[in-house]
Design a protein around this motif. Sequence first.
Motif, mmCIF file in Angstrom:
data_model
loop_
_atom_site.group_PDB
_atom_site.id
_atom_site.type_symbol
_atom_site.label_atom_id
_atom_site.label_comp_id
_atom_site.label_asym_id
_atom_site.label_seq_id
_atom_site.Cartn_x
_atom_site.Cartn_y
_atom_site.Cartn_z
ATOM 1 N N ASN A 221 -3.037 15.763 4.287
ATOM 2 C CA ASN A 221 -2.992 14.788 5.378
ATOM 3 C C ASN A 221 -1.936 13.721 5.113
ATOM 4 N N VAL A 222 -1.250 13.298 6.177
ATOM 5 C CA VAL A 222 -0.160 12.322 6.038
ATOM 6 C C VAL A 222 -0.602 11.089 5.258
ATOM 7 N N VAL A 223 -1.794 10.593 5.546
ATOM 8 C CA VAL A 223 -2.303 9.385 4.885
ATOM 9 C C VAL A 223 -3.109 9.735 3.640
ATOM 10 N N LEU A 224 -4.116 10.590 3.798
ATOM 11 C CA LEU A 224 -5.052 10.860 2.715
ATOM 12 C C LEU A 224 -4.437 11.667 1.589
ATOM 13 N N GLY A 225 -3.520 12.577 1.911
ATOM 14 C CA GLY A 225 -2.921 13.421 0.896
ATOM 15 C C GLY A 225 -1.560 12.954 0.423
ATOM 16 N N GLN A 226 -0.748 12.397 1.345
ATOM 17 C CA GLN A 226 0.623 12.024 1.005
ATOM 18 C C GLN A 226 0.830 10.516 0.859
ATOM 19 N N SER A 227 -0.143 9.723 1.304
ATOM 20 C CA SER A 227 -0.053 8.247 1.244
ATOM 21 C C SER A 227 1.209 7.731 1.925
ATOM 22 N N LEU A 228 1.510 8.298 3.105
ATOM 23 C CA LEU A 228 2.667 7.870 3.887
ATOM 24 C C LEU A 228 2.194 7.125 5.134
ATOM 25 N N ALA A 229 3.127 6.425 5.782
ATOM 26 C CA ALA A 229 2.867 5.706 7.040
ATOM 27 C C ALA A 229 1.770 4.658 6.890
ATOM 28 N N SER B 285 -9.405 2.027 1.371
ATOM 29 C CA SER B 285 -9.859 2.344 0.014
ATOM 30 C C SER B 285 -11.173 3.116 0.042
ATOM 31 N N PHE B 286 -12.096 2.733 0.934
ATOM 32 C CA PHE B 286 -13.368 3.450 1.031
ATOM 33 C C PHE B 286 -13.165 4.865 1.572
ATOM 34 N N ILE B 287 -12.248 5.024 2.533
ATOM 35 C CA ILE B 287 -11.979 6.359 3.077
ATOM 36 C C ILE B 287 -11.385 7.269 2.007
ATOM 37 N N LEU B 288 -10.429 6.754 1.236
ATOM 38 C CA LEU B 288 -9.822 7.550 0.166
ATOM 39 C C LEU B 288 -10.847 7.907 -0.904
ATOM 40 N N ALA B 289 -11.712 6.945 -1.233
ATOM 41 C CA ALA B 289 -12.753 7.221 -2.228
ATOM 42 C C ALA B 289 -13.705 8.293 -1.724
ATOM 43 N N ALA B 290 -14.067 8.230 -0.443
ATOM 44 C CA ALA B 290 -14.963 9.229 0.130
ATOM 45 C C ALA B 290 -14.319 10.610 0.114
ATOM 46 N N GLN B 291 -13.013 10.674 0.433
ATOM 47 C CA GLN B 291 -12.323 11.963 0.410
ATOM 48 C C GLN B 291 -12.321 12.563 -0.996
ATOM 49 N N LYS B 292 -12.013 11.737 -1.999
ATOM 50 C CA LYS B 292 -11.988 12.235 -3.375
ATOM 51 C C LYS B 292 -13.369 12.724 -3.812
ATOM 52 N N LYS B 293 -14.415 12.002 -3.390
ATOM 53 C CA LYS B 293 -15.772 12.405 -3.745
ATOM 54 C C LYS B 293 -16.117 13.748 -3.106
ATOM 55 N N ILE B 294 -15.783 13.909 -1.834
ATOM 56 C CA ILE B 294 -16.066 15.164 -1.129
ATOM 57 C C ILE B 294 -15.319 16.318 -1.791
#
Length: 226
Positions: free
Chosen positions: A16-24, A197-206
């Motif tokens: 994902n552009v944000v969650l995986g690549q940290s862009l935009a 930060s909470f969204i990224l943490a949730a993604q990593k946990k999943i």
Amino acid sequence: MSEYKSIFADGLWRNNVVLGQSLALCPLLAVTSNATNGLGLGLATLFVMVFANLIASLMKNTVTRAIRIPVNILLIATLVTVTDLLLNAYLHDLHKVLGLFIPLIVTNCAILGRVESFASRNSLVPAMADGLAMGLGFTVVLTGMGAIREILGSGTLFANASLLLGPHFEFLEVTVIPDYRGFLILILPPGGFMVLSFILAAQKKIQAVAKRRAEKQTTTGGEQCA
């Protein structure tokens, strides 16, 4: 079909552009004070990504490698200008709210990256699918972040959607928490960092849980075979 499943899995989740690549991250944090703004910018970016990939794929055999990057930048800038003019003409209120962040779509590294690394090397349909997947993934994150910040910050969802996106979007406007006094920090820039930060943490946990389950199933299957 497996190729397209992989493309959409990358765009929506794995890469994902944000969650995986940290862009935009700049427009992400700036315009997601409510879900309406996030949806508007997301759809504008989606339009640019799909058509940029489409045209780049059509031109891949005519544009030499030496000038491909300048040509792709010019292509993206042209599409962003068209998008900016269309928004100004037909969704003027949304255009005023998004302001500078529409022209700044040109500098979104995700668009140039996908055009350069994927669309310029693949045929038309996969290129369009990649643009659609990446654009949808970005739009989902923008809208989701905006929704979280808006609900917790002001108790509403898609406020002023009919004014910014047109009267057909009036059905989106919802008062989630009546008589809510609001949590101001969440609709200010610091709130964007907190929610992200909470969204990224949730993604990593999943992802970690899914990985452990896959490893457990592999180990169990191997023991049964043995």
